[in-house]
Design an enzyme around this catalytic site. Structure first.
Site, short mmCIF file in Angstrom:
data_model
loop_
_atom_site.label_atom_id
_atom_site.label_comp_id
_atom_site.label_asym_id
_atom_site.label_seq_id
_atom_site.Cartn_x
_atom_site.Cartn_y
_atom_site.Cartn_z
N THR A 1 0.82 -1.21 0.00
CA THR A 1 0.00 0.00 0.00
C THR A 1 0.86 1.26 0.00
O THR A 1 0.64 2.18 -0.80
CB THR A 1 -0.92 0.01 1.23
OG1 THR A 1 -1.79 -1.12 1.15
CG2 THR A 1 -1.74 1.28 1.30
N ILE B 1 -7.25 9.97 5.37
CA ILE B 1 -7.38 9.96 3.91
C ILE B 1 -8.33 11.05 3.44
O ILE B 1 -8.06 11.78 2.48
CB ILE B 1 -7.80 8.56 3.42
CG1 ILE B 1 -6.65 7.58 3.69
CG2 ILE B 1 -8.19 8.57 1.94
CD1 ILE B 1 -6.92 6.13 3.32
N ARG C 1 -19.52 12.48 9.89
CA ARG C 1 -20.58 12.30 10.88
C ARG C 1 -20.29 12.99 12.22
O ARG C 1 -21.21 13.25 12.97
CB ARG C 1 -20.86 10.81 11.09
CG ARG C 1 -19.67 9.98 11.50
CD ARG C 1 -20.01 8.50 11.47
NE ARG C 1 -18.85 7.71 11.88
CZ ARG C 1 -18.83 6.40 11.86
NH1 ARG C 1 -19.88 5.71 11.43
NH2 ARG C 1 -17.76 5.74 12.25
N GLY D 1 -12.53 4.60 5.91
CA GLY D 1 -11.71 3.68 6.70
C GLY D 1 -11.20 2.50 5.89
O GLY D 1 -11.52 2.33 4.72
N ASP E 1 -0.86 -3.47 9.30
CA ASP E 1 -2.28 -3.11 9.21
C ASP E 1 -3.22 -4.29 9.41
O ASP E 1 -4.38 -4.10 9.78
CB ASP E 1 -2.58 -2.46 7.85
CG ASP E 1 -1.99 -1.06 7.73
OD1 ASP E 1 -1.26 -0.64 8.64
OD2 ASP E 1 -2.28 -0.39 6.71
N HIS F 1 16.82 30.66 14.86
CA HIS F 1 16.01 31.77 14.38
C HIS F 1 16.42 32.18 12.97
O HIS F 1 17.61 32.15 12.66
CB HIS F 1 16.21 32.97 15.34
CG HIS F 1 15.33 34.13 15.04
ND1 HIS F 1 13.97 34.10 15.27
CD2 HIS F 1 15.60 35.33 14.49
CE1 HIS F 1 13.46 35.26 14.90
NE2 HIS F 1 14.41 36.02 14.42
#
Ligand code: NDP
Length: 452
Positions: free
Chosen positions: A41, A177, A197, A260, A301, A434
């Site tokens: 993926t 996503i 939602r 999802g 996953d 900086h």
């Protein structure tokens, strides 16, 4: 034909490749089975092509801002087919690198769909492979049945293969996503409406990031529809019709399903070794990545815990070291930095303020909220927000949250200090660099509030 391996890995994505190569480096005989393209993926249809499209999208802001710095430009014009061709060439190149890495590591690549037939036995086409240890790293895929009719809509997989962009799009969802693609589509000239939602996008993120993310999306011209997802999606005359609760049925030429992802466990033959996926389809594992079946492990996953490429890689390497390197170890998932590459990006490490407050922690909350020098110079409105959550006793920095340009790069570096247990006093002792935005993280003097 039958072959026996010390480690057989299902899935040549980031996690599977990392585990295979590390195990082979320890001297194990390893094969990795892949049904699609090597790289998985992240490389083929996720992080990499998404970021390449995000780079393209960011030029819209750069062209606009350039005028404020004295540049005159012609009318910029984005050609998706040119990006698509370059993206295809780049993913091909990366896939070849992954194939070469496997070959160079003496990992056998077996191309085809793996089906487990019993303990230590995996069939791929007409080959029966035998394994002392089996690792399932089969990843996840977009959920395609979250809303009636959504199965006919594009997911991020299809969007990244487009050659022509639609004039307008509805994006359903408000997670990683949804926000990344809403931002990039909008910058590429697509009119975007976001339906979700919850009251705010990015459920699970710090509330101060969520409110600012919503404001940034709106300021960019994205139409937000909080508390509003379609009951159904109908398809008619080339339009997708969103059936909403109030009976409105707006039409869009394109709908992105960003509701999802689901672990890839179907069809693996898990039942033959007694593994039952949980309600989300994920393979349950313990801290050592062991499944309920002896000598069978799962990472990434497919375990549906922290669904991030670097986590899968870390898990794969830890498992290989444990099994073959004589150095058993586990991966600590309690403090994992992550970024949402929307515009401007969000990045975060550690719990949210609400989570810490709910746990009873006593906190000092430090914030910086400013318009960066670049924006001030051109009269831009984009702001930068940073937050540190610090233990009131002891002063340990528990979390850093940011939305603003370069947030992922800044938080990645801060993650080292926070993982090492740095205290606010150590942040304070650090001399600022900086002019940067990141310096604000070491210049926060007084807490804006105390919690608990
Ligand atoms: P997320 O879990 O982030 O978001 C899913 C979204 O879909 C949420 O807004 C959720 O709403 C919504 N949703 C779920 N079911 C429904 C439904 N039935 N109706 C309406 N809305 C619904 O998933 P993503 O697919 O965006 O990403 C998957 C994972 O992949 C992420 O969690 C992340 O771990 C990883 N990822 C990481 C990226 C990165 O590192 N930059 C980029 C992309 C993905 P609600 O919030 O209300 O539950």
């Amino acid at each position: 034909m039958s072959d026996t391996y010390d480690l057989l890995v299902i899935g040549a994505g980031s996690g599977g490749v990392a585990a295979s190569r590390r195990a082979a480096a320890h001297g194990a005989k390893v094969a990795v089975v892949e049904a699609s393209r090597v790289g998985g993926t992240c490389v083929i249809r996720g992080c990499v092509p998404k970021k390449l499209l995000m780079y393209a999208a960011q030029f819209r802001d750069a062209f606009r801002e350039a005028a404020g710095f004295g540049w005159s430009l012609g009318q910029p014009h984005f050609e998706m087919p040119r990006w698509a061709a370059a993206k295809a060439a780049e993913t091909d190149r990366l896939e070849q690198i992954y194939r070469q890495m496997l070959a160079g590591s003496k990992v056998e690549l077996v191309e085809g769909r793996a089906c487990i037939e019993g303990p230590g036995r995996v069939r791929v086409g007409d080959r029966l492979l035998q394994a002392r240890h089996l690792l399932i790293a089969s990843g996840a895929q977009p959920v395609r049945d979250s809303i009636p009719g959504i199965e006919g809509c594009a997911t991020s997989d299809e969007l990244l293969d487009l050659h022509v962009l639609p004039a307008s799009a509805a994006v359903i969802g408000s997670g990683f996503i949804a926000l990344e693609f809403a931002s990039l589509l909008q910058r590429l000239g697509v009119r975007v409406s976001l339906f979700y939602r919850a009251g705010l996008p990015l459920r699970g993120f710090d509330e101060d990031l969520r409110t600012r993310a919503a404001a940034a999306l709106q300021a960019a011209g994205i139409e937000l529809h909080p508390g509003c997802v379609p009951r159904a999606i109908q398809h008619a005359d080339g339009q997708r019709l969103l059936v909403l609760d109030d009976e409105r049925v707006p039409g869009f030429p394109f709908v992105l399903n960003a509701t999802g992802r689901r672990p890839n466990t179907a069809g693996l033959g898990l039942e033959t070794i007694g593994i039952t996926p949980d309600a989300r389809g994920a393979i349950p594992v313990d801290a050592q990545l062991r499944t309920s079946a002896a000598n069978v492990y799962a990472i990434g996953d497919v375990t549906h815990r922290v669904n991030l490429t670097p986590v899968a890689i870390a898990e794969g390497r830890a498992l290989a070291d444990s099994l073959f390197g004589g150095a058993p170890r586990s991966v600590d998932l309690s403090l994992v930095a992550s970024a949402v590459f929307m515009l401007p990006p969000v990045a975060t490490i550690g719990p949210t303020e609400a989570e810490l407050a709910a746990s009873g922690a006593k906190l000092a909350v430090f914030e910086a909220d400013f318009r960066p020098m670049k924006q001030a110079f051109i009269g831009g409105t984009e702001r930068c927000y940073m937050k540190l959550l610090v233990d009131a006793a002891g002063g340990r920095v528990r979390a850093a949250h940011m939305i603003g340009t370069d947030a992922p790069e800044i938080i990645q570096s801060l993650a080292v200090a926070i993982t090492a247990g740095a205290t606010k006093a150590q942040f304070d002792r650090t001399i600022a660099m900086h002019p940067t935005a990141a310096e604000e993280f070491v210049l926060m003097r007084e807490p804006v509030r105390r919690v608990g």
